[in-house]
Write an enzyme that holds these catalytic residues in place. Structure first.
Site, short mmCIF file in Angstrom:
data_model
loop_
_atom_site.label_atom_id
_atom_site.label_comp_id
_atom_site.label_asym_id
_atom_site.label_seq_id
_atom_site.Cartn_x
_atom_site.Cartn_y
_atom_site.Cartn_z
N GLY A 55 0.74 -0.98 0.11
CA GLY A 55 0.09 0.08 0.07
C GLY A 55 0.75 1.20 0.07
N GLY A 57 1.52 5.66 0.93
CA GLY A 57 1.38 6.15 2.04
C GLY A 57 2.40 6.42 3.11
CG HIS A 58 3.51 3.15 4.45
ND1 HIS A 58 3.21 3.43 5.86
CD2 HIS A 58 2.67 2.01 4.08
CE1 HIS A 58 2.11 2.83 6.12
NE2 HIS A 58 1.56 2.01 5.13
CG ASP A 111 0.99 -5.77 2.72
OD1 ASP A 111 1.82 -5.34 1.63
OD2 ASP A 111 0.39 -5.55 3.49
CG HIS A 220 -0.65 0.22 8.70
ND1 HIS A 220 -0.33 -0.82 8.44
CD2 HIS A 220 -0.47 0.97 7.51
CE1 HIS A 220 0.04 -1.00 7.12
NE2 HIS A 220 0.05 0.18 6.65
#
Length: 337
Positions: A55, A57-58, A111, A220
């Site tokens: 994902g 955003g990191h 994941d 998260h």
């Protein structure tokens, strides 16, 4: 909190647009627009492919690590959400040749499920793909249950060492064994001092009193293992280093790579201070430090905090860790001349 974006739906794609526009000499979009791949691939000839789906955003992990000597491709999911198995499969198909592929999977539920499913589908299509699970966060499962741990910043040792080894021409089985060995030699523990803000909701990802620090917070906002009162950073670092060494002791004179990773809202001034404290503690124990990595690489928006990773490489691993690369947002690693 204000965030800079066009629409929530376009966040990942606009980010990829900007990345491709900045570094067209080394990266391009794949046939699937969520696949970021090297502009020129050797994997269709004689090189084992190395890729990951995760994902967004990191950043800069993992999109910023696509390039010569590191990843051949990154399949980009939505914000904080793993890409689908079908999308990962498309990334595998685009970069994998006769030499096969290693699919890196950071151990988080989505994941793992989607990555393993994609690897199985690729095998059904006749591609030789080996999933490699990555985990290093000592706060997420006790000693002896390492396979249940989360992937954290220490996974970057696997990215770099395997990327360099694949570039040198190591075969698929050798790379998987090497990655497992790197994993076994790595431990990470993190601390959070302030929450990040979700780009999707605009809300804080967790709450924390001003005078407290979370130990072991996940990327998260997953629960940590405890809290400490705020105080001199040397005390916090000493506690964290002792926890890491209790989980995996390091003998004096063992070459050790220190990774201090910022969570997104921590300044370089703070990160360098933290590294100085880690180095001082290890030096007092007679542990030899070498070729460190300091900066914000695996992030959670503007979350305040950091993690410490310790990696004890073999001489071959250390050479691969220091090897030159062409990935736009992975730092140059300095070592002995």
């Amino acid at each position: 909190m204000k965030k800079l974006f066009n629409t929530k739906e376009r966040m990942p794609d606009d980010m990829i647009d900007g990345f491709i526009a900045a570094f067209p000499h080394c990266v391009r979009r794949g046939d699937n627009p969520r696949v970021v791949r090297r502009t020129e691939l050797r994997t269709k000839n004689d090189k084992v492919a190395l890729l990951i789906g995760n994902g967004c955003g990191h950043e800069p992990i993992a999109m910023g690590f696509v390039g010569q000597g590191l990843l051949d491709a990154n399949v980009v999911g939505d914000v904080f959400a793993a890409p689908s198995a079908d999308h990962i499969l498309e990334g595998i198909e685009e970069v994998t040749g006769d030499a096969g592929a290693v699919l890196l999977i950071s151990r988080h539920e989505g994941d793992v499920i989607n990555g393993n499913a994609a690897a199985m589908m690729a095998e059904d299509d006749g591609l030789n793909v080996r999933p490699l699970l990555m985990y290093d966060d000592i706060s997420s499962a006790p000693r002896g249950q390492e396979e249940d741990r989360r992937g954290a910043a220490g996974t970057m040792f696997i990215y770099k060492v395997l990327g360099a080894a694949a570039e040198e021409g190591q075969a698929l089985d050798e790379l998987v064994a090497l990655g497992e060995d790197v994993r076994s030699r790595t431990r990470t523990l993190g601390a959070a001092v302030s929450p990040g803000v979700s780009p999707l909701t605009g809300e804080l990802m967790f709450t924390l009193p001003d005078d407290e620090i979370f130990i072991g917070m996940g990327v998260h906002g997953e629960p940590g293992v405890g809290r400490r009162k705020n105080g001199p950073v040397k005390d916090l670092v000493a506690f964290m280093v002792e926890e890491i060494l209790a989980d995996r002791p390091i003998a004096p004179a063992t070459p050790t790579v220190v990774l201090v990773n910022g969570s997104g809202g921590t300044t370089m001034m703070e990160l360098l201070t933290i590294h100085g404290e880690v180095a001082r503690i290890l030096d007092a124990k007679g542990i030899e430090t070498t070729s460190p990595m300091i900066g914000s690489f695996s992030t959670t928006q503007e979350m305040g905090g950091f993690s410490i990773s310790l990696f004890t490489p073999t001489p071959q691993m250390l050479q691969l860790w220091r090897a030159p690369h062409g990935a736009p947002q992975f730092p140059r690693i300095f070592g002995e001349a």
